[in-house]
Design a protein around this motif. Sequence first.
Motif, PDB file in Angstrom:
ATOM      1  N   SER A   1       0.840  -1.200   0.000  1.00 22.36           N
ATOM      2  CA  SER A   1       0.000   0.000   0.000  1.00 22.36           C
ATOM      3  C   SER A   1       0.873   1.247   0.000  1.00 22.36           C
ATOM      4  O   SER A   1       2.043   1.194   0.375  1.00 22.36           O
ATOM      5  CB  SER A   1      -0.909   0.027   1.230  1.00 22.36           C
ATOM      6  OG  SER A   1      -1.856  -1.011   1.149  1.00 22.36           O
ATOM      7  N   VAL A   2       0.266   2.370  -0.396  1.00 25.31           N
ATOM      8  CA  VAL A   2       1.014   3.623  -0.431  1.00 25.31           C
ATOM      9  C   VAL A   2       1.477   3.998   0.969  1.00 25.31           C
ATOM     10  O   VAL A   2       0.906   3.566   1.972  1.00 25.31           O
ATOM     11  CB  VAL A   2       0.184   4.772  -1.040  1.00 25.31           C
ATOM     12  CG1 VAL A   2      -0.078   4.536  -2.497  1.00 25.31           C
ATOM     13  CG2 VAL A   2      -1.088   5.001  -0.277  1.00 25.31           C
ATOM     14  N   LYS A   3       2.518   4.800   1.014  1.00 24.04           N
ATOM     15  CA  LYS A   3       3.093   5.241   2.281  1.00 24.04           C
ATOM     16  C   LYS A   3       2.168   6.252   2.948  1.00 24.04           C
ATOM     17  O   LYS A   3       1.663   7.158   2.308  1.00 24.04           O
ATOM     18  CB  LYS A   3       4.459   5.869   2.018  1.00 24.04           C
ATOM     19  CG  LYS A   3       5.178   6.344   3.253  1.00 24.04           C
ATOM     20  CD  LYS A   3       6.567   6.818   2.893  1.00 24.04           C
ATOM     21  CE  LYS A   3       7.290   7.413   4.068  1.00 24.04           C
ATOM     22  NZ  LYS A   3       7.517   6.504   5.147  1.00 24.04           N
ATOM     23  N   ARG A   4       1.971   6.074   4.236  1.00 16.89           N
ATOM     24  CA  ARG A   4       1.200   7.046   5.011  1.00 16.89           C
ATOM     25  C   ARG A   4       2.143   8.184   5.380  1.00 16.89           C
ATOM     26  O   ARG A   4       2.915   8.074   6.328  1.00 16.89           O
ATOM     27  CB  ARG A   4       0.634   6.402   6.268  1.00 16.89           C
ATOM     28  CG  ARG A   4      -0.455   5.435   5.996  1.00 16.89           C
ATOM     29  CD  ARG A   4      -1.065   4.945   7.299  1.00 16.89           C
ATOM     30  NE  ARG A   4      -2.132   4.021   7.043  1.00 16.89           N
ATOM     31  CZ  ARG A   4      -2.019   2.706   7.114  1.00 16.89           C
ATOM     32  NH1 ARG A   4      -0.866   2.176   7.446  1.00 16.89           N
ATOM     33  NH2 ARG A   4      -3.039   1.937   6.861  1.00 16.89           N
ATOM     34  N   GLU A   5       2.049   9.264   4.643  1.00 13.10           N
ATOM     35  CA  GLU A   5       2.959  10.380   4.860  1.00 13.10           C
ATOM     36  C   GLU A   5       2.399  11.327   5.912  1.00 13.10           C
ATOM     37  O   GLU A   5       1.196  11.560   5.989  1.00 13.10           O
ATOM     38  CB  GLU A   5       3.199  11.104   3.543  1.00 13.10           C
ATOM     39  CG  GLU A   5       3.883  10.189   2.533  1.00 13.10           C
ATOM     40  CD  GLU A   5       4.389  10.942   1.334  1.00 13.10           C
ATOM     41  OE1 GLU A   5       5.111  11.932   1.535  1.00 13.10           O
ATOM     42  OE2 GLU A   5       4.053  10.539   0.221  1.00 13.10           O
ATOM     43  N   LYS A   6       3.304  11.895   6.707  1.00 12.86           N
ATOM     44  CA  LYS A   6       2.910  12.757   7.812  1.00 12.86           C
ATOM     45  C   LYS A   6       2.148  14.005   7.371  1.00 12.86           C
ATOM     46  O   LYS A   6       1.191  14.389   8.044  1.00 12.86           O
ATOM     47  CB  LYS A   6       4.130  13.129   8.649  1.00 12.86           C
ATOM     48  CG  LYS A   6       4.661  11.945   9.427  1.00 12.86           C
ATOM     49  CD  LYS A   6       5.851  12.293  10.261  1.00 12.86           C
ATOM     50  CE  LYS A   6       6.358  11.045  10.957  1.00 12.86           C
ATOM     51  NZ  LYS A   6       7.554  11.296  11.739  1.00 12.86           N
ATOM     52  N   PRO A   7       2.516  14.673   6.272  1.00 16.21           N
ATOM     53  CA  PRO A   7       1.725  15.853   5.884  1.00 16.21           C
ATOM     54  C   PRO A   7       0.268  15.522   5.562  1.00 16.21           C
ATOM     55  O   PRO A   7      -0.636  16.289   5.913  1.00 16.21           O
ATOM     56  CB  PRO A   7       2.445  16.384   4.634  1.00 16.21           C
ATOM     57  CG  PRO A   7       3.829  15.876   4.747  1.00 16.21           C
ATOM     58  CD  PRO A   7       3.717  14.555   5.451  1.00 16.21           C
ATOM     59  N   ILE A   8       0.038  14.383   4.948  1.00 12.41           N
ATOM     60  CA  ILE A   8      -1.338  13.986   4.630  1.00 12.41           C
ATOM     61  C   ILE A   8      -2.100  13.646   5.912  1.00 12.41           C
ATOM     62  O   ILE A   8      -3.254  14.037   6.081  1.00 12.41           O
ATOM     63  CB  ILE A   8      -1.357  12.810   3.640  1.00 12.41           C
ATOM     64  CG1 ILE A   8      -0.745  13.240   2.309  1.00 12.41           C
ATOM     65  CG2 ILE A   8      -2.772  12.295   3.428  1.00 12.41           C
ATOM     66  CD1 ILE A   8      -0.549  12.135   1.319  1.00 12.41           C
ATOM     67  N   LEU A   9      -1.447  12.944   6.818  1.00 17.15           N
ATOM     68  CA  LEU A   9      -2.085  12.641   8.102  1.00 17.15           C
ATOM     69  C   LEU A   9      -2.384  13.922   8.872  1.00 17.15           C
ATOM     70  O   LEU A   9      -3.436  14.039   9.517  1.00 17.15           O
ATOM     71  CB  LEU A   9      -1.192  11.718   8.930  1.00 17.15           C
ATOM     72  CG  LEU A   9      -1.102  10.272   8.456  1.00 17.15           C
ATOM     73  CD1 LEU A   9      -0.029   9.524   9.230  1.00 17.15           C
ATOM     74  CD2 LEU A   9      -2.444   9.580   8.602  1.00 17.15           C
ATOM     75  N   PHE A  10      -1.485  14.900   8.798  1.00 12.25           N
ATOM     76  CA  PHE A  10      -1.689  16.172   9.480  1.00 12.25           C
ATOM     77  C   PHE A  10      -2.893  16.914   8.895  1.00 12.25           C
ATOM     78  O   PHE A  10      -3.715  17.462   9.631  1.00 12.25           O
ATOM     79  CB  PHE A  10      -0.423  17.037   9.384  1.00 12.25           C
ATOM     80  CG  PHE A  10      -0.546  18.360  10.064  1.00 12.25           C
ATOM     81  CD1 PHE A  10      -0.556  18.449  11.445  1.00 12.25           C
ATOM     82  CD2 PHE A  10      -0.665  19.525   9.320  1.00 12.25           C
ATOM     83  CE1 PHE A  10      -0.690  19.671  12.074  1.00 12.25           C
ATOM     84  CE2 PHE A  10      -0.796  20.746   9.939  1.00 12.25           C
ATOM     85  CZ  PHE A  10      -0.808  20.826  11.323  1.00 12.25           C
ATOM     86  N   VAL A  11      -3.019  16.922   7.573  1.00  9.71           N
ATOM     87  CA  VAL A  11      -4.166  17.581   6.926  1.00  9.71           C
ATOM     88  C   VAL A  11      -5.469  16.900   7.325  1.00  9.71           C
ATOM     89  O   VAL A  11      -6.472  17.568   7.615  1.00  9.71           O
ATOM     90  CB  VAL A  11      -3.985  17.603   5.385  1.00  9.71           C
ATOM     91  CG1 VAL A  11      -5.264  18.012   4.689  1.00  9.71           C
ATOM     92  CG2 VAL A  11      -2.844  18.520   4.998  1.00  9.71           C
ATOM     93  N   ILE A  12      -5.477  15.586   7.362  1.00 13.07           N
ATOM     94  CA  ILE A  12      -6.677  14.859   7.779  1.00 13.07           C
ATOM     95  C   ILE A  12      -7.014  15.177   9.238  1.00 13.07           C
ATOM     96  O   ILE A  12      -8.182  15.365   9.595  1.00 13.07           O
ATOM     97  CB  ILE A  12      -6.512  13.344   7.558  1.00 13.07           C
ATOM     98  CG1 ILE A  12      -6.442  13.034   6.066  1.00 13.07           C
ATOM     99  CG2 ILE A  12      -7.653  12.565   8.207  1.00 13.07           C
ATOM    100  CD1 ILE A  12      -6.111  11.596   5.739  1.00 13.07           C
TER     101      ILE A  12
END
Length: 144
Positions: free
Chosen positions: A26-37
């Motif tokens: 699966s794609v990498k769970r990147e911190k900027p995307i988690l932060f936006v969510i």
Amino acid sequence: MRIFILILFLINIFYNFRLKKKNIVSVKREKPILFVIFIFSLILFFLTYKFSHSSWDYLLALTSIVLIYSFAFSPGIREDGLNVFMGTSSIIKFAHYSEIKNIDIDTSRDGKIILNIDVFSDTYKETFDCKYRETIENILKNFK
């Protein structure tokens, strides 16, 4: 109306997670995307608290957060193709290897693996963790 939207969100969530279950990588769970969510979640729950106190609205807010998570992190590589987030829809699209025109493998400066995928008359990028490099190359060698 809320129930109808909730049902649509749930169908979409189950569809995306059903596709994710078939991923080998699966794609990498990147911190900027988690932060936006996370920020979206805070704002959404604040607005729900401020303007509505219905349990249906809180359930709808929670479902929308899970939906965003599902289309952000469900893309990946399967044995028979790729799951791609198209960007125009919250539904993950499966692309069989016969439909894919080209796949380029790049490496970023911090070691992440970036796939550039030419499919459905567009190019999509997916980022994977570097620890899966060998697995990705073994799966994609059958593509070429």
